[in-house]
Design an enzyme around this catalytic site. Structure first.
Site, mmCIF file in Angstrom:
data_model
loop_
_atom_site.group_PDB
_atom_site.id
_atom_site.type_symbol
_atom_site.label_atom_id
_atom_site.label_comp_id
_atom_site.label_asym_id
_atom_site.label_seq_id
_atom_site.Cartn_x
_atom_site.Cartn_y
_atom_site.Cartn_z
ATOM 1 C CG ASP A 9 -1.662 1.234 1.470
ATOM 2 O OD1 ASP A 9 -2.360 1.649 0.533
ATOM 3 O OD2 ASP A 9 -1.564 1.816 2.566
ATOM 4 C CG ASP A 11 -1.894 7.576 0.532
ATOM 5 O OD1 ASP A 11 -1.271 8.645 0.572
ATOM 6 O OD2 ASP A 11 -2.532 7.190 -0.466
ATOM 7 C CG ASP A 161 -1.903 2.265 6.456
ATOM 8 O OD1 ASP A 161 -2.145 1.960 5.268
ATOM 9 O OD2 ASP A 161 -2.235 3.361 6.945
#
Length: 212
Positions: A9, A11, A161
């Site tokens: 991922d 961001d 996250d």
């Protein structure tokens, strides 16, 4: 031996974008009809899934794609201010040197991601970058990448996250490493039962060496 694939991922996992995104969200609050996010609310939101955040905000599902597009556009102006997560560059270099194939799947724009990677001397580490607008998850994009690249699910692991990263990975039948340095709290990540939960980028290679 088949080369293993690590999909990241962007961001909150590679780039430290949480504060910038909260600032942008607050500037757009009036336009899209939701309350600004206070520090106390941010702590609360970290314990919510993507669906719960949207429900909590009260933003119409019809408006979400337009909000996402506007946030990406605003973030483009802040790319030069963003920094990599501490330790992530070293971890990525170690993974590349250990012969892992690295890629990115993100709901951010490809232009934003490539600009950030170039500015921070990370652009030579990733073999592919896929961007797609997703409200709740990335399962379709992950499955598309697996098909296009002819990756076997057993050879792929996702690093993210947020709870939606865990959900998408499970639906795509790939393993997932959840990281605690991004948006969602460790507690809510654990509830989604990721294959692994780590607290520092250096642990990625440790997990892979132990479990691959």
């Amino acid at each position: 031996m088949t080369q293993k694939v690590i999909i990241f991922d962007f961001d909150g996992t590679i780039a430290d974008t949480v504060d910038a995104l909260v600032g942008i969200a607050n500037r757009l609050a009036t336009e899209f009809g939701y309350a600004q996010i206070t520090p106390e609310q941010l702590t609360l939101l970290r314990n919510f899934s993507s669906r719960e955040i949207i429900k909590y905000s009260g933003v119409s599902l019809i408006k979400i794609p337009f909000l996402v597009k506007k946030v990406k556009s605003e973030l483009k102006n802040k790319i030069y201010e963003l920094k990599p997560i501490p330790g992530i560059k070293e971890a990525l270099l170690d993974l590349q040197e250990s012969n892992y194939k690295l890629g990115i799947i993100t709901s951010n724009s490809r232009d934003n991601v490539t600009a950030f990677l170039s500015i921070n001397d990370l652009d030579n580490l990733f073999e592919f970058i896929y961007s797609g607008v997703t409200i709740f998850g990335k399962t379709n994009i992950i499955n598309s990448v697996l098909r296009q690249k002819q990756f076997k699910p057993d050879d792929v692991i996702y690093v993210g996250d947020e709870t939606r990263d865990i959900e998408a990975s499970k639906k795509a039948n790939i393993r997932v490493i959840a990281v605690t340095w991004g948006f969602n709290s460790p507690e809510v990540l654990l509830k989604q039962n990721p294959n692994f939960l780590i607290n520092h980028p250096k642990e990625i290679l440790e997990v892979l060496r132990t479990n691959h």
